[in-house]
Design a protein around this motif. Structure first.
Motif, PDB file in Angstrom:
ATOM      1  N   LEU A   1       1.003  -1.208  -0.028  1.00 33.11           N
ATOM      2  CA  LEU A   1       0.094  -0.258   0.056  1.00 33.11           C
ATOM      3  C   LEU A   1       0.969   1.209   0.098  1.00 33.11           C
ATOM      4  O   LEU A   1       0.320   2.495  -0.553  1.00 33.11           O
ATOM      5  CB  LEU A   1      -0.956   0.059   1.172  1.00 33.11           C
ATOM      6  N   TYR A   2       2.118   1.136   0.370  1.00 31.28           N
ATOM      7  CA  TYR A   2       3.004   2.401   0.807  1.00 31.28           C
ATOM      8  C   TYR A   2       4.281   1.828   0.761  1.00 31.28           C
ATOM      9  O   TYR A   2       4.558   0.804   1.408  1.00 31.28           O
ATOM     10  CB  TYR A   2       2.244   3.281   1.921  1.00 31.28           C
ATOM     11  N   ASP A   3       5.229   2.644   0.198  1.00 32.41           N
ATOM     12  CA  ASP A   3       6.657   2.306   0.457  1.00 32.41           C
ATOM     13  C   ASP A   3       7.691   3.527   0.462  1.00 32.41           C
ATOM     14  O   ASP A   3       8.482   3.885  -0.684  1.00 32.41           O
ATOM     15  CB  ASP A   3       7.201   1.371  -0.824  1.00 32.41           C
ATOM     16  N   GLY A   4       7.318   4.551   1.381  1.00 33.98           N
ATOM     17  CA  GLY A   4       7.943   5.703   1.351  1.00 33.98           C
ATOM     18  C   GLY A   4       8.561   6.093   2.966  1.00 33.98           C
ATOM     19  O   GLY A   4       8.599   7.173   3.020  1.00 33.98           O
ATOM     20  N   GLY A   5       8.584   5.221   3.955  1.00 32.41           N
ATOM     21  CA  GLY A   5       8.640   5.358   5.136  1.00 32.41           C
ATOM     22  C   GLY A   5      10.226   4.952   5.440  1.00 32.41           C
ATOM     23  O   GLY A   5      10.977   4.509   4.545  1.00 32.41           O
ATOM     24  N   ARG A   6      10.694   5.410   6.727  1.00 33.22           N
ATOM     25  CA  ARG A   6      12.028   5.210   7.258  1.00 33.22           C
ATOM     26  C   ARG A   6      12.075   3.912   8.149  1.00 33.22           C
ATOM     27  O   ARG A   6      12.872   3.112   8.020  1.00 33.22           O
ATOM     28  CB  ARG A   6      12.502   6.468   7.892  1.00 33.22           C
ATOM     29  N   TRP A   7      11.197   3.904   9.046  1.00 34.64           N
ATOM     30  CA  TRP A   7      10.741   2.559   9.891  1.00 34.64           C
ATOM     31  C   TRP A   7       9.385   2.926  10.278  1.00 34.64           C
ATOM     32  O   TRP A   7       9.240   3.519  11.291  1.00 34.64           O
ATOM     33  CB  TRP A   7      11.850   2.621  11.164  1.00 34.64           C
ATOM     34  N   LEU A   8       8.507   2.211   9.809  1.00 35.12           N
ATOM     35  CA  LEU A   8       6.940   2.105   9.761  1.00 35.12           C
ATOM     36  C   LEU A   8       6.571   1.296  10.923  1.00 35.12           C
ATOM     37  O   LEU A   8       7.161   0.126  11.236  1.00 35.12           O
ATOM     38  CB  LEU A   8       6.555   1.952   8.626  1.00 35.12           C
ATOM     39  N   GLU A   9       5.654   1.711  11.873  1.00 33.33           N
ATOM     40  CA  GLU A   9       5.402   0.896  13.076  1.00 33.33           C
ATOM     41  C   GLU A   9       3.613   1.274  13.279  1.00 33.33           C
ATOM     42  O   GLU A   9       3.048   2.301  12.632  1.00 33.33           O
ATOM     43  CB  GLU A   9       6.087   1.332  14.391  1.00 33.33           C
ATOM     44  N   GLY A  10       3.345   0.714  14.431  1.00 31.98           N
ATOM     45  CA  GLY A  10       1.843   1.159  14.815  1.00 31.98           C
ATOM     46  C   GLY A  10       0.883   1.114  14.063  1.00 31.98           C
ATOM     47  O   GLY A  10       0.048   2.199  14.371  1.00 31.98           O
ATOM     48  N   PRO A  11       0.497   0.197  13.234  1.00 27.92           N
ATOM     49  CA  PRO A  11      -0.749   0.313  12.493  1.00 27.92           C
ATOM     50  C   PRO A  11      -2.147   0.124  13.174  1.00 27.92           C
ATOM     51  O   PRO A  11      -2.167  -0.830  14.116  1.00 27.92           O
ATOM     52  CB  PRO A  11      -0.691  -0.878  11.337  1.00 27.92           C
ATOM     53  N   VAL A  12      -3.125   0.956  12.965  1.00 23.56           N
ATOM     54  CA  VAL A  12      -4.230   0.828  13.536  1.00 23.56           C
ATOM     55  C   VAL A  12      -5.333   1.115  12.753  1.00 23.56           C
ATOM     56  O   VAL A  12      -5.246   2.179  11.881  1.00 23.56           O
ATOM     57  CB  VAL A  12      -4.489   1.484  14.761  1.00 23.56           C
ATOM     58  N   TYR A  13      -6.146   0.247  12.380  1.00 23.88           N
ATOM     59  CA  TYR A  13      -7.316   0.612  11.517  1.00 23.88           C
ATOM     60  C   TYR A  13      -8.511   1.370  12.164  1.00 23.88           C
ATOM     61  O   TYR A  13      -9.177   1.013  13.291  1.00 23.88           O
ATOM     62  CB  TYR A  13      -8.027  -0.908  10.962  1.00 23.88           C
TER      63      TYR A  13
END
Length: 310
Positions: A36-48
């Motif tokens: 869905l996305y590929d532009g982070g540095r270190w991604l975390e904490g997903p919540v819907y």
């Protein structure tokens, strides 16, 4: 500001590893995993968020939270600066509860967008850097507090640790903050069993998940090792509707039966940090993995959430 997807494949074949026949009934779904996305540095904490029909997630070193819109597929900045937010969840009213590593506090985003500080100190001393958080049926908020946000300026602000140790906390509905477990190296992801009589907590450097019994008064007992990690270290964890534990690891997402058996994996090309179930039917697995966010539509539903009970 809308952010476009970087030039990497938007779909990857779902790379499943079955280690136990019980995984066969779980690991059915789309043939492909979506990026869905590929532009982070270190991604975390997903919540819907079902109310907003979006996925919120943290890009910690870039000090921002991002929002993926389920209808349009667009990714935009939700909040920046964001206090180097790490873990997120929703309470029974659907309000966002966040662990702000940089600000060393747990906060709630109100319906008008204002931010309420829920916890920042214990006995006059600043928390280390709250990491991940869950909400129980009784309204209490439980979170972990390792020092990742204060050991350097990469994920927060370098500072001295004021509290001796890295603990698991319970914040009652009347605002009382209590240490419920104090024998961790660096506690990380946590999740309740379906009936909330047990609490699973990751200890990342120890490379294991521990399981505690939750007493009626909110105290914890036990704490034996539930599962060992054989692929790097554990990070975030979540449960599905059958009580299976899904854990973020260095090779992907691992699935454990409630008896502690590792029954299967969903492999990813990046180190996985966290995950959650979402979508209108809670049967979409969202995964944050280094710079990317992935999703996989499957035949298994996620565990009920606090807002389902509110």
């Amino acid at each position: 500001m809308t952010i476009t997807l970087a030039e990497r494949p938007a779909r990857l074949r779902a790379d499943l590893v079955t280690l136990d026949e019980r995984f066969g009934a779980v690991a059915r779904g789309d043939e492909y995993v979506e990026r869905l996305y590929d532009g982070g540095r270190w991604l975390e904490g997903p919540v819907y968020s079902p109310a907003w029909r979006c996925l919120l997630f943290s890009d910690i070193p870039n000090d921002r939270m991002l929002r993926w819109d389920e209808v349009s597929g667009a990714v935009s900045v939700f909040r920046q600066p964001a206090g180097y937010t790490n873990g997120n969840t929703l309470d029974a009213s659907g309000r966002l509860i966040s662990c702000e590593q940089g600000n060393r506090r747990v906060t709630r985003t109100e319906v008008d967008g204002s931010i309420t500080v829920l916890a920042s100190h214990l006995d006059g001393k600043r928390l280390n850097s709250p990491n991940d958080v869950v909400v129980r049926r009784d309204g209490s908020i439980w979170f972990t507090d390792p020092p990742y946000g204060i050991t350097s300026n990469y994920e927060g602000h370098a500072a001295e640790q004021e509290i001796a140790g890295c603990h698991v906390y319970r914040l009652s509905t009347d605002g009382e903050l209590t240490v419920v477990a104090d024998d961790f190296i660096r506690p990380n992801g946590l999740a309740f069993s379906l009936d909330e009589t047990r609490l699973y907590v990751v200890d990342t450097p120890a490379r294991h998940i521990r399981r505690f019994d939750v007493k009626d008064d909110g105290r914890l007992a036990g704490g034996d090792v539930f599962a060992l990690c054989e692929a790097g270290m554990f990070d975030g964890i979540r449960l599905d509707a059958a009580g299976r534990i899904w854990a973020a690891t260095h090779d992907g997402v691992q699935c454990f039966d409630p008896d502690g058996t590792l029954i299967g994996k969903l492999l990813f090309p990046d180190v996985v940090s966290n995950l959650c179930f979402g979508g209108p039917k809670r049967n979409r697995l969202f995964v944050t993995a280094t710079t990317s966010v992935y999703s996989w539509l499957l035949t298994t539903d996620g565990a009920p959430q606090p807002y389902d009970r509110g």
